[in-house]
Scaffold this active site. Sequence first.
Site, PDB file in Angstrom:
ATOM      1  N   CYS A 110      29.902  -5.882  26.228  1.00 14.66           N
ATOM      2  CA  CYS A 110      29.615  -4.728  27.080  1.00 14.66           C
ATOM      3  C   CYS A 110      30.627  -3.623  26.783  1.00 14.66           C
ATOM      4  CB  CYS A 110      29.718  -5.142  28.552  1.00 14.66           C
ATOM      5  SG  CYS A 110      29.381  -3.786  29.705  1.00 14.66           S
ATOM      6  N   HIS A 153      20.339  -6.506  30.714  1.00 17.39           N
ATOM      7  CA  HIS A 153      21.779  -6.198  30.760  1.00 17.39           C
ATOM      8  C   HIS A 153      22.000  -4.784  31.339  1.00 17.39           C
ATOM      9  CE1 HIS A 153      25.986  -6.285  28.936  1.00 17.39           C
ATOM     10  NE2 HIS A 153      25.815  -5.007  29.223  1.00 17.39           N
ATOM     11  N   GLU A 154      21.176  -3.829  30.875  1.00 26.07           N
ATOM     12  CA  GLU A 154      21.362  -2.428  31.333  1.00 26.07           C
ATOM     13  C   GLU A 154      20.869  -2.225  32.757  1.00 26.07           C
ATOM     14  OE1 GLU A 154      23.110  -2.189  27.784  1.00 26.07           O
ATOM     15  OE2 GLU A 154      23.373  -0.995  29.598  1.00 26.07           O
ATOM     16  N   HIS A 157      23.385  -3.218  35.221  1.00 22.11           N
ATOM     17  CA  HIS A 157      24.418  -2.191  35.477  1.00 22.11           C
ATOM     18  C   HIS A 157      23.995  -1.255  36.609  1.00 22.11           C
ATOM     19  CE1 HIS A 157      27.550  -2.869  32.542  1.00 22.11           C
ATOM     20  NE2 HIS A 157      26.732  -2.794  31.514  1.00 22.11           N
TER      21      HIS A 157
END
Length: 183
Positions: A110, A153-154, A157
């Site tokens: 990351c 993953h994004e 966030h």
Amino acid sequence: MITMNDIVREGHPVLTKTAEEVQLPANETDRNTLMEMLQFLKNSQDEKVAEKYQLRPGVGIAAPQIGIPKRMMAVHFEDYEGKQYSDGYFNPKIISHSVEQTYLSTGEGCLSVDREVPGYVPRYARITVKAINLNGESIKLRLRGYAAIVFQHEIDHLNGVMFYDRINDINPFEAPENAKPCD
Ligand SMILES: CNC(=O)c1cccc(C)c1Nc1nc(N2CCN(c3ccccc3Cl)CC2)nc(N2CSC[C@H]2C(=O)NC)n1
Ligand code: NI
């Protein structure tokens, strides 16, 4: 242009907050920000530019990572079947997903984490994502494998979730339930 100085690192509260929906149609500022995020990814993968500006390579980035708590993300990569993904998205949402899980056997990295955190990160093997893209079109993406992992993953966030939050503390390399590695 976005450089590593603009990338917020773990420990900053913006990375553990839930980001706000973007008001649509996106205004000039939000569109420019998202275009800059996409350009950062392209720059980070260009040997010369990355070297010149000391950029860490990434295939995805979310607005909270540049200190902007808005639901915007960009991706730029080619998956293992050679399918290309390169766009910015407003208010991406996972509207359905498989029960089956997957993970990167090499673990995840990351841009906001300046250390290796070893371990498998369990992800849904297949997801359907609805979003508004940089051109303002409402799109639906059916993703699997590496693409599914990058998008999850994004989108994590945007919900204040870091990849290491999902690693099994007891046994980081325990293959997740009904999961096959994607690589
Ligand atoms: C700890 N072991 C590891 O990190 C890890 C270790 C090995 C393999 C993988 C596959 C790992 N995992 C991982 N590798 C990546 N890259 C591979 C290299 N690549 C890249 C590098 C150079 C030029 C161009 C490019 Cl394209 C950039 C992207 N990216 C992510 N993630 C997690 S999902 C979001 C995405 C992200 O953009 N992170 C910054 N994970
Ligand atoms: Ni990240």
